[in-house]
Scaffold this active site. Structure first.
Site, PDB file in Angstrom:
ATOM      1  N   LYS A  33       0.822  -1.217   0.000  1.00 54.34           N
ATOM      2  CA  LYS A  33       0.000   0.000   0.000  1.00 54.34           C
ATOM      3  C   LYS A  33       0.852   1.262   0.000  1.00 54.34           C
ATOM      4  O   LYS A  33       0.487   2.252  -0.641  1.00 54.34           O
ATOM      5  CB  LYS A  33      -0.950   0.005   1.178  1.00 54.34           C
ATOM      6  N   THR A  34       1.980   1.253   0.718  1.00 52.07           N
ATOM      7  CA  THR A  34       2.831   2.442   0.749  1.00 52.07           C
ATOM      8  C   THR A  34       3.418   2.710  -0.628  1.00 52.07           C
ATOM      9  O   THR A  34       3.516   3.867  -1.064  1.00 52.07           O
ATOM     10  CB  THR A  34       3.956   2.272   1.791  1.00 52.07           C
ATOM     11  N   ASP A 219      -3.727   7.432   4.162  1.00 53.82           N
ATOM     12  CA  ASP A 219      -3.174   6.122   4.509  1.00 53.82           C
ATOM     13  C   ASP A 219      -3.867   5.604   5.764  1.00 53.82           C
ATOM     14  O   ASP A 219      -4.353   6.384   6.584  1.00 53.82           O
ATOM     15  CB  ASP A 219      -1.671   6.272   4.763  1.00 53.82           C
ATOM     16  N   GLU A 220      -3.939   4.282   5.945  1.00 53.27           N
ATOM     17  CA  GLU A 220      -4.538   3.660   7.135  1.00 53.27           C
ATOM     18  C   GLU A 220      -5.943   4.208   7.398  1.00 53.27           C
ATOM     19  O   GLU A 220      -6.295   4.557   8.532  1.00 53.27           O
ATOM     20  CB  GLU A 220      -3.640   3.893   8.372  1.00 53.27           C
ATOM     21  N   GLN A 250      -7.525  -4.744   9.576  1.00 54.76           N
ATOM     22  CA  GLN A 250      -6.442  -4.230  10.415  1.00 54.76           C
ATOM     23  C   GLN A 250      -6.877  -3.015  11.229  1.00 54.76           C
ATOM     24  O   GLN A 250      -6.045  -2.237  11.688  1.00 54.76           O
ATOM     25  CB  GLN A 250      -5.230  -3.873   9.552  1.00 54.76           C
ATOM     26  N   ARG A 605       2.567  -9.765  10.687  1.00 59.23           N
ATOM     27  CA  ARG A 605       3.876  -9.085  10.777  1.00 59.23           C
ATOM     28  C   ARG A 605       4.984 -10.042  10.369  1.00 59.23           C
ATOM     29  O   ARG A 605       6.106  -9.613  10.086  1.00 59.23           O
ATOM     30  CB  ARG A 605       4.163  -8.605  12.205  1.00 59.23           C
TER      31      ARG A 605
END
Length: 742
Positions: A33-34, A219-220, A250, A605
Site C-alpha cells: 500500500k505504501t 493512509d490507514e 487491520q 507481521r
C-alpha cells in the site's frame, strides 16, 4: 512516466493511475500500500495534474509521513518542499496556527499531551469538589476524548447527560474546556475538533483549502475516527479526488475512537467511487496467510478478500503450550537461540497483548545475556527531566499555560509548596488571570510569607528574563541555547546530582543533552524556526517515531506498537482466554471482532516464521489457571506443529468442563465459555438473589459502580451498572466477576 509503473502488479497500477474521482483501495496486509500511495503522488506530479502544494497526503505517525516523503522524493527525482505529507494532527496544528484569529486562539497556543491534559482534568475535579477516587483523570480523559472525536462539544455533552455520573462528567468537561481556552492550549483531540469547526463555520477558509488541495490521499483509512473523516469531507472539493487506502481487517484502534464504519460507508458517502483490491502479498508465506485468513474469516464486519503469497510454501506455524509464564518465556527463548546463529536479533520480535507480559521475558533475557529493547515503555519526551524542561519552554512560549506553570513552580525546589500553589490558583481563578500573571502581581506577593514571596518573585523574574532573551520565538538566541540557559539558570544538573548522586543522575543528564541536540537539529533543518514550532513537533511525537531496529537487539512490544512493522520471525505469546482476547471483549461482539483483528495484525507481521504460545498457569487478577485462546483453535490444525509442554492438559473443544450446575460440553464458543477451577466450581459472579438494583459492586477492570438494573437469570443474566467516572456498562454476569461491596 511508464517506469513508475514497471514494478507494479495490475491492481497496484490501477490504483495509481485512477487519479480522478473518489477511490477506495482495499489493501491487504503486506500488499504494497505504501508503494501505491507514494507512486500515485509521483505519478500525479510527473503527469502535471497538480503542483506539489495541491496535494495533501495524511498518515498516522511522523515516521510513516517522513518515509512517504522520502520515497516520493526519490521517485520524483528532486526535493519537493511544498508537498504536504503529514499526520492528521500535524496538519491540523499548522492549519489552526495559520487561521488562529478565526478560532479565537493566539497562534502560539500550547499543545497539551496526555500527561498535561490529565493534570488539568485532575485540577478541574478538585475545583468542582468531586472525589478523585470516583472520578479519575484517566477515565474522564477517555470520555472527553471520545466525545471530541465524535464532534460533541462540552455544551452538547451536557445537554445529553442524565444521572449523577454523567452530569458530573459534563461539569468536568465544561470546566476543562474553559481552562484550556484560558491557558491558550489545546489537547490532541482539540486539534481535530477545532479544525472541523473552523472549516464548517468559515466558508471562505473552507473554499480556500478546497481550491488548494486538488488531490487528497489517506493512509490507514480504517483507523480514522469521526472527526478525521469529517475533516476529509470538508477538504475535498467538487472534484472529489480523494483516494483512501486501508484494510478493515487491520482496524485495531476502536478503543481510541477509530470508526470501522468509515471504510465500510465510503462508497455510500462518495457515490460512484472506484474500488481496487490489493490481494497479492509480498511479505509472508502462504502458510502464515492461510492461518491469518482462517481466523479473520470469523469476523462479520469485513469485506471479503483472499491474500495470495508472492512466495509459495512456508514452514508450519509452531504452537507452544507451556506450563506457566516463566516456562513460556524459556521455551520461546529456546526457539530464538536455535535460529540466532543464522538470523539477526533485529529480524525477530516478541509480541504480547499487554505490557505486563514483558516481565517474564525480560527476566529470562537477562539471565541468558540476550540483548533486547522494549518499545512502548516511557518514551523520551515523557521522561521527568525532559517534561520539566519542556514545561519551562511551554511557559516561555505561552505565559497563559497554567499546567506548565504548576509543574515547574517548585522544580527545582524553591520553597514553593502546595499551600502557595493553592493560593496562586485561587487568586488566578477569582481574577480570571493566568497563574504566571498572579505570581508577578506585587499586591499578591506582599500577602505571602517573606520566604515564599522572595522565591516566587525570583521564579517570575527568571521566566520573564528567559522570555526576553528568546523573544518567545527563538529570534535572539537559538532554541538549543534557550534550553541550555534554562538548565544553567535553575541549576538543574546540580539538583539531579543532589537528589540521585552522580552515577544515577548521569542518564538523566544525558537525556538533557539529547534534548539540546534535538533542538539544535531542528534549528538546522528549519533556519527560520521558532520555539512554538519546535514544541509542536515534539508534542506530536510518538514512541514509534524514534524506534530504530538495532542489529544487536531483540525487540519486545505490544501488538498495537507493531502495526506497520514486519519481521522475519514473530513470536506471539500469551494466547489465552481473558488475556487475548481480553476479558472486557466478552460482552461486546464488536470488541471481540477487534481482538480478532489484532490477532490478524500480529500474525501478518511475520515473513517466514511464526510461533504462537500460551501458558496453562498465569497469575492475573488473583487467578492462576488459564484456558487456550479461541484464536489458537481458529488456526487450522494442519498448519500447526504443536509442542505441548504442559503437566496437565487443557480441555479440548469437546471436553466436559464443570460450570457449577453439572457437567456440560461448552467448547470455546463465546457465549458459553467457562473456566475450570482447581478448587471447584462456582459461577464467576455473585448469587442471583443478592445481585439487585442499588447494590454497590466492584469489577476487576472498571472499578466501583452501582447496579442500575438486572435482566434475566442464570447464564443469561445481564446487569446494567453505572461505574465511577466511566458511565453505564451492561455486562453478562457470568463473565463480570462482580463483588458486592455495599
Amino acid at each position: 512516466m511508464d517506469h513508475l509503473l514497471d514494478k507494479l502488479n495490475p491492481a497496484q497500477a490501477e490504483a495509481v493511475t485512477s487519479t480522478e474521482g473518489p477511490l477506495l483501495v482495499i489493501a491487504g496486509a503486506g500488499s504494497g500500500k505504501t508503494r501505491v500511495l507514494t507512486t500515485r503522488v509521483a505519478y500525479i506530479l510527473k503527469k502535471g495534474l497538480a503542483e506539489p502544494h495541491n496535494i495533501l497526503a495524511t498518515t498516522f505517525t511522523n515516521k510513516a509521513a517522513g518515509e512517504m516523503r522520502q520515497r516520493i522524493t526519490t521517485m520524483f527525482g528532486a526535493d519537493i518542499p511544498k508537498l504536504s505529507v503529514s499526520t492528521f494532527h500535524s496538519f491540523c496544528a499548522r492549519l489552526l496556527r495559520i487561521e488562529s484569529d478565526a478560532i479565537g486562539f493566539p497562534n502560539s497556543f500550547t499543545i497539551y499531551d496526555e500527561t498535561d491534559a490529565k493534570a488539568l482534568i485532575k485540577r478541574c475535579v478538585e475545583e468542582i469538589g468531586l472525589s478523585g477516587a470516583q472520578f479519575s483523570a484517566q477515565a474522564l480523559k477517555r470520555q472527553i476524548s471520545n466525545a471530541k472525536n465524535d464532534l460533541v462539544s462540552a455544551h452538547e455533552f451536557a445537554q445529553k447527560s442524565n444521572g449523577y455520573f454523567a452530569t458530573r462528567t459534563a461539569e468536568v468537561y465544561t470546566l476543562y474546556d474553559t481552562r484550556l481556552r484560558q491557558s491558550a492550549a489545546m489537547d490532541f483531540d482539540d486539534l481535530l475538533l477545532h479544525s472541523v469547526r473552523l472549516l464548517e463555520s468559515h466558508q471562505d477558509i473552507r473554499e480556500r483549502y478546497r481550491t488548494r488541495f486538488k488531490y487528497v490521499l489517506v493512509d490507514e483509512f480504517q483507523d480514522t475516527n469521526k472527526s478525521q473523516y469529517q475533516l476529509l469531507k470538508l477538504l475535498v472539493g467538487e472534484h472529489k479526488n480523494i483516494c483512501v487506502v486501508g484494510d478493515e481487517d487491520q482496524s485495531i484502534y476502536g478503543w481510541r475512537g477509530a470508526d470501522i464504519t468509515n471504510i465500510q460507508n465510503f462508497e455510500t458517502d462518495f457515490p460512484g467511487a472506484g474500488v481496487v483490491k490489493l490481494e497479492e502479498n509480498y511479505r509472508s508465506t502462504q502458510t502464515i496467510l492461510d492461518a491469518a485468513g482462517a481466523v479473520i474469516a470469523n469476523n462479520t464486519q469485513r469485506k471479503e478478500k483472499t491474500l495470495r503469497a508472492n512466495i509459495s510454501g512456508g514452514e508450519l506455524i509452531k504452537t507452544i503450550l507451556a506450563e506457566g509464564a516463566t516456562d513460556e518465556a524459556e521455551l520461546i527463548l529456546d526457539e530464538i537461540e536455535k535460529i540466532r546463529s543464522n538470523l539477526s536479533l533485529s529480524e525477530m520480535v516478541i509480541l504480547y497483548r499487554t505490557n505486563a507480559q514483558s516481565r517474564a521475558f525480560e527476566d529470562a533475557l537477562i539471565r541468558r545475556k540476550i540483548p533486547y529493547q522494549i518499545v512502548g515503555g516511557v518514551s523520551f519526551y515523557q521522561r521527568k527531566e525532559i517534561k520539566d524542561l519542556i514545561a519551562y519552554l511551554k511557559l516561555i512560549a505561552n505565559p497563559l499555560d497554567d499546567v506548565s506553570f504548576e509543574r515547574i513552580l517548585n522544580y527545582p525546589r524553591r520553597s514553593l509548596g502546595d499551600t502557595t500553589l493553592r493560593k496562586i490558583r485561587a487568586r488566578a481563578t477569582s481574577r480570571n488571570t493566568s497563574m504566571l500573571s498572579t505570581a508577578s502581581d506585587p499586591e499578591f506577593i506582599a500577602d505571602l510569607p517573606p520566604r515564599s514571596a522572595n522565591s516566587l518573585s525570583k521564579f517570575a523574574e527568571l521566566v520573564r528574563e528567559i522570555s526576553r532573551m528568546s523573544d518567545s520565538g527563538g529570534k535572539l538566541i537559538s532554541i538549543d541555547e534557550i534550553i541550555e540557559d534554562i538548565v544553567k539558570s535553575v541549576k538543574m544538573i546540580e539538583e539531579l546530582k543532589r537528589d540521585e548522586g552522580d552515577v544515577l543522575a548521569q542518564s538523566r543528564i544525558e537525556n538533557i543533552d539529547e534534548l539540546i541536540n534535538a533542538a539544535r537539529e531542528y534549528s538546522e533543518k528549519n533556519p527560520d524556526s521558532k520555539l512554538p514550532g519546535f514544541l509542536e513537533e515534539i508534542s506530536l511525537y510518538t514512541d514509534l517515531d524514534s524506534y530504530v531496529e538495532d542489529e544487536a537487539k531483540l525487540t519486545l512490544m505490544t501488538i498495537h506498537s507493531a502495526k506497520g512493522l514486519e519481521y522475519d520471525s514473530v513470536f506471539l505469546v500469551g494466547l489465552e482466554e481473558k488475556l487475548f482476547p481480553l476479558m472486557m471483549a466478552y460482552d461486546d461482539p464488536s470488541q471481540m471482532e477487534e481482538e480478532r483483528r489484532l490477532f490478524y495484525v500480529a500474525v501478518t507481521r511475520a515473513k517466514r516464521r511464526l510461533t504462537l504460545s500460551a501458558a496453562r498457569l498465569r497469575f492475573r487478577f488473583g487467578e492462576t489457571e488459564s484456558a487456550p485462546s479461541r484464536f489458537l483453535r481458529e488456526v487450522p490444525k494442519h498448519l500447526q506443529e504443536i509442542v505441548d509442554k504442559r503437566q496437565l492438559g487443557w480441555p479440548s473443544s469437546t471436553s466436559q468442563i464443570r460450570n457449577g450446575r453439572g457437567d456440560r460440553d461448552v467448547g470455546f464458543r463465546e457465549d458459553t465459555f467457562h473456566k475450570k477451577r482447581e478448587s471447584g466450581i462456582t459461577y464467576e459472579y455473585e448469587e442471583e438473589e443478592i445481585m439487585r438494583e442499588g447494590r454497590v459492586v466492584r469489577h476487576g477492570v472498571f472499578g466501583r459502580g452501582v447496579v442500575l438494573s438486572v435482566e434475566g437469570r442464570g447464564e443469561q443474566m445481564k446487569i446494567e451498572i453505572m461505574f465511577s467516572g466511566l458511565g453505564k456498562k451492561t455486562l453478562l454476569a457470568k463473565y463480570a466477576k462482580l463483588k458486592v461491596v455495599g
